[in-house]
Motif scaffolding. Structure first.
Motif, mmCIF file in Angstrom:
data_model
loop_
_atom_site.group_PDB
_atom_site.id
_atom_site.type_symbol
_atom_site.label_atom_id
_atom_site.label_comp_id
_atom_site.label_asym_id
_atom_site.label_seq_id
_atom_site.Cartn_x
_atom_site.Cartn_y
_atom_site.Cartn_z
ATOM 1 N N VAL A 89 0.842 -1.208 0.000
ATOM 2 C CA VAL A 89 0.000 0.000 0.000
ATOM 3 C C VAL A 89 0.875 1.255 0.000
ATOM 4 O O VAL A 89 0.630 2.202 -0.754
ATOM 5 C CB VAL A 89 -0.960 -0.005 1.210
ATOM 6 N N ALA A 90 1.922 1.257 0.826
ATOM 7 C CA ALA A 90 2.824 2.402 0.900
ATOM 8 C C ALA A 90 3.518 2.655 -0.439
ATOM 9 O O ALA A 90 3.622 3.800 -0.886
ATOM 10 C CB ALA A 90 3.855 2.190 1.995
ATOM 11 N N ALA A 91 3.978 1.597 -1.073
ATOM 12 C CA ALA A 91 4.685 1.739 -2.341
ATOM 13 C C ALA A 91 3.761 2.263 -3.440
ATOM 14 O O ALA A 91 4.153 3.139 -4.225
ATOM 15 C CB ALA A 91 5.298 0.404 -2.755
ATOM 16 N N VAL A 92 2.544 1.757 -3.496
ATOM 17 C CA VAL A 92 1.597 2.226 -4.524
ATOM 18 C C VAL A 92 1.239 3.684 -4.279
ATOM 19 O O VAL A 92 1.216 4.487 -5.218
ATOM 20 C CB VAL A 92 0.343 1.322 -4.558
ATOM 21 N N ALA A 93 0.971 4.050 -3.027
ATOM 22 C CA ALA A 93 0.646 5.451 -2.716
ATOM 23 C C ALA A 93 1.823 6.358 -3.039
ATOM 24 O O ALA A 93 1.640 7.457 -3.581
ATOM 25 C CB ALA A 93 0.244 5.583 -1.251
ATOM 26 N N SER A 94 3.021 5.907 -2.750
ATOM 27 C CA SER A 94 4.212 6.689 -3.059
ATOM 28 C C SER A 94 4.374 6.863 -4.568
ATOM 29 O O SER A 94 4.728 7.943 -5.052
ATOM 30 C CB SER A 94 5.450 6.020 -2.468
ATOM 31 N N LEU A 95 4.097 5.811 -5.308
ATOM 32 C CA LEU A 95 4.176 5.886 -6.765
ATOM 33 C C LEU A 95 3.194 6.920 -7.316
ATOM 34 O O LEU A 95 3.530 7.687 -8.210
ATOM 35 C CB LEU A 95 3.907 4.505 -7.376
ATOM 36 N N VAL A 96 1.995 6.955 -6.763
ATOM 37 C CA VAL A 96 1.003 7.944 -7.187
ATOM 38 C C VAL A 96 1.521 9.352 -6.898
ATOM 39 O O VAL A 96 1.443 10.247 -7.750
ATOM 40 C CB VAL A 96 -0.352 7.698 -6.479
ATOM 41 N N GLY A 97 2.076 9.558 -5.699
ATOM 42 C CA GLY A 97 2.607 10.868 -5.342
ATOM 43 C C GLY A 97 3.757 11.290 -6.237
ATOM 44 O O GLY A 97 3.803 12.425 -6.721
ATOM 45 N N VAL A 98 4.674 10.386 -6.480
ATOM 46 C CA VAL A 98 5.816 10.693 -7.355
ATOM 47 C C VAL A 98 5.343 10.968 -8.779
ATOM 48 O O VAL A 98 5.816 11.895 -9.435
ATOM 49 C CB VAL A 98 6.848 9.546 -7.336
ATOM 50 N N GLY A 99 4.396 10.174 -9.249
ATOM 51 C CA GLY A 99 3.861 10.387 -10.599
ATOM 52 C C GLY A 99 3.250 11.770 -10.752
ATOM 53 O O GLY A 99 3.408 12.423 -11.794
ATOM 54 N N GLY A 100 2.579 12.239 -9.719
ATOM 55 C CA GLY A 100 1.994 13.576 -9.769
ATOM 56 C C GLY A 100 3.032 14.671 -9.649
ATOM 57 O O GLY A 100 2.921 15.725 -10.280
#
Length: 123
Positions: A89-100
């Motif tokens: 969950v942390a990695a996916v949320a981080s990926l979303v943040g980095v992508g933005g």
């Protein structure tokens, strides 16, 4: 027997690191809550801040679960599983943040890019 003692020493060290990491992500989440409240009038910045906040809470969960697994003498299979899920969950949320964040952080002059968007009515 010596190997078991060495393994337990490693578990105790890892337990300490897990607790410190969980505490550091709690502090990080508090800072991110403050940040999110100040940038949320901007939808993109708000999305990045909220995704990073979710990521931090998930890492608190992961390190807490791992401390349960590492601090206990016999460990805990359920805690290991919870740690894995929290890490995902942390990695996916981080990926979303980095992508933005990448589209604004990786430009030559962010202020110039913002000015160009305003000029052509994209903002």
């Amino acid at each position: 027997r010596e190997q078991a003692r060495l393994d337990r020493g490693f578990d105790i060290a890892q337990c300490n690191f897990d607790v410190v990491n969980a505490a550091s992500y709690i502090v990080r989440a508090v800072v991110q809550i403050k940040d999110a409240s100040s940038v949320c009038p901007d939808p993109k910045a708000c999305m990045v801040s909220v995704a990073n906040l979710i990521s931090s809470f998930a890492w608190v969960s992961q390190f807490t679960a791992m401390s349960v697994a590492d601090c206990a003498v016999d460990g805990s299979q359920h805690a290991l599983c919870a740690g894995d899920i929290s890490d995902l969950v942390a990695a996916v949320a981080s990926l979303v943040g980095v992508g933005g964040a990448i589209s604004t952080d990786c430009v030559d002059d962010p202020d110039e890019t913002q000015a160009a968007k305003i000029e052509i009515g994209l903002q």
